[in-house]
Scaffold this active site. Structure first.
Site, short mmCIF file in Angstrom:
data_model
loop_
_atom_site.label_atom_id
_atom_site.label_comp_id
_atom_site.label_asym_id
_atom_site.label_seq_id
_atom_site.Cartn_x
_atom_site.Cartn_y
_atom_site.Cartn_z
N LEU A 230 34.50 40.37 48.10
CA LEU A 230 35.36 39.12 47.85
C LEU A 230 36.46 38.84 48.62
O LEU A 230 37.01 39.53 49.45
CB LEU A 230 36.36 39.50 46.19
N ASP A 231 36.74 37.66 48.99
CA ASP A 231 37.92 37.14 49.85
C ASP A 231 39.11 37.77 49.43
O ASP A 231 39.52 38.22 48.14
CB ASP A 231 37.93 35.67 49.75
N ARG A 232 40.04 38.11 50.31
CA ARG A 232 41.23 38.51 50.19
C ARG A 232 42.06 37.77 48.74
O ARG A 232 42.58 38.54 47.89
CB ARG A 232 42.35 38.42 51.20
N ARG B 234 34.14 28.43 47.41
CA ARG B 234 35.42 27.36 47.94
C ARG B 234 34.85 26.24 48.68
O ARG B 234 35.19 25.15 48.60
CB ARG B 234 36.21 28.24 48.88
#
Length: 327
Positions: free
Chosen positions: A142-144, A249
């Site tokens: 997952l992204d930060r 996103r």
């Protein structure tokens, strides 16, 4: 020079062509030399002969013949776990058995390390290892700033089996997001291949253009509007078919409804004072069949505090069973 090695494909490398993987790991190896190594069977994937165009999946083992290792990407260094680190990891656990951990990753902590990232989930997990084969391994990433469900395999063999589930799209993932505006139609599909690009905000992805088929990665997302506040904000249920970097996103931005708080993909909507300008993207739920037991695993992660507050401010109500938007 070193001997033959077997290197695991990382979650961030899933979907990458084998020749691209080599270019990143071993930039000193020319395409011509790689082709010769492949023709002679010196490079293999999970023991089988391979081709330059083969797509990789997380957890696969790549046989690498003797190559100068100066440019090899180092494995994550185990971080000494303090008592607070152990409590932190324990607080994230949503599900655990002898082979798998499923965590609720908080927003703001990286999954893997980098040049300026010293504390990350992968390093903390490495601190749990007691031997070479039992270091917990990330199955995906997952992204930060994305919160929610994160699957971890306790052993290399389980990481490979879970990697194949993801590769064959046998894992169902649902994300919740808050976006600007209200998509029309309220249910639909975004089918837009993505390529990596650089921007002032760092690495990002964008829609592929004509002539970029070779480097483009197919990306498909199903979306549904769960609720909306006037025409300003919408609560979205997002179901990615593929798992590309920044896919959700980028896809929301491509259709003109970027996710609230997304600085990389330019969500610049004026926010009510009570809504924090943080990324409003949450890996809400994951379901799959356990590779060992055949049991159906179905895990849901509660919303992070900033999204819970935003939903309340906008009048969105999550049903008591927590299943709104997940049908």
């Amino acid at each position: 020079m070193s001997g033959v090695r077997h290197l695991d494909v990382g979650p961030e490398e899933a979907g990458m062509r084998l020749d691209r993987w080599f270019r990143q790991r071993f930039p000193q190896v020319t395409q011509g030399r790689l082709q010769k190594l492949l023709r002679t069977g010196q490079v293999r994937i999970d023991g089988a002969r391979a081709k330059a165009a083969d797509r990789l999946s997380a957890g696969q083992s790549i046989r690498v013949p003797p190559i100068a290792e100066d440019d090899e990407r180092p494995a994550p260094r185990p971080q000494a776990l303090s008592e607070s680190d152990r409590r932190f990891l324990h607080s994230m656990v949503l599900y655990e058995d002898g082979e798998l951990l499923i965590l609720n990753k908080p927003s703001g902590i990286a999954v893997q390390g980098g040049t300026r990232t010293q504390r990350h989930i992968d390093g903390l997990l490495a601190g749990l290892a007691t031997g070479a084969d039992d270091r917990p391994r990330l199955v995906h990433r997952l992204d930060r700033d994305t919160s929610g469900v994160l699957v971890v395999a306790k052993r290399r063999s389980m990481a490979a089996r879970m990697g194949k589930l993801f590769q064959t799209r046998s894992v169902r993932k649902i994300y919740w997001a808050l976006v600007t505006g209200v998509p029309r139609p309220p249910q639909g599909k975004v089918d837009a291949a993505l390529v990596k690009a650089q921007s002032p905000e760092g690495e990002r992805v964008r829609a592929a253009r004509a002539g970029e088929q070779e480097e483009a990665q197919s990306a498909v997302t199903h979306y549904s509007v769960v609720d909306h506040a006037a025409q300003k904000f919408a609560w979205m249920s997002l179901k990615p078919v593929t798992g590309r970097q920044h896919q959700l996103r980028a896809h929301m931005a491509i259709i003109g409804h970027p996710i609230v708080g997304d600085q990389k993909y330019r969500s610049e909507a004026e926010l009510p004072e009570a809504i924090e300008p943080r990324l409003h993207l949450h890996a809400r739920r994951i379901t799959f069949k356990h590779p060992s037991t055949g049991k159906q695993i179905d895990v849901t992660a509660p919303l992070p505090a900033h999204m819970k507050t935003s939903f309340s401010v906008l009048g969105f109500e999550v049903r008591t069973d927590g299943t709104a938007g997940e049908g």
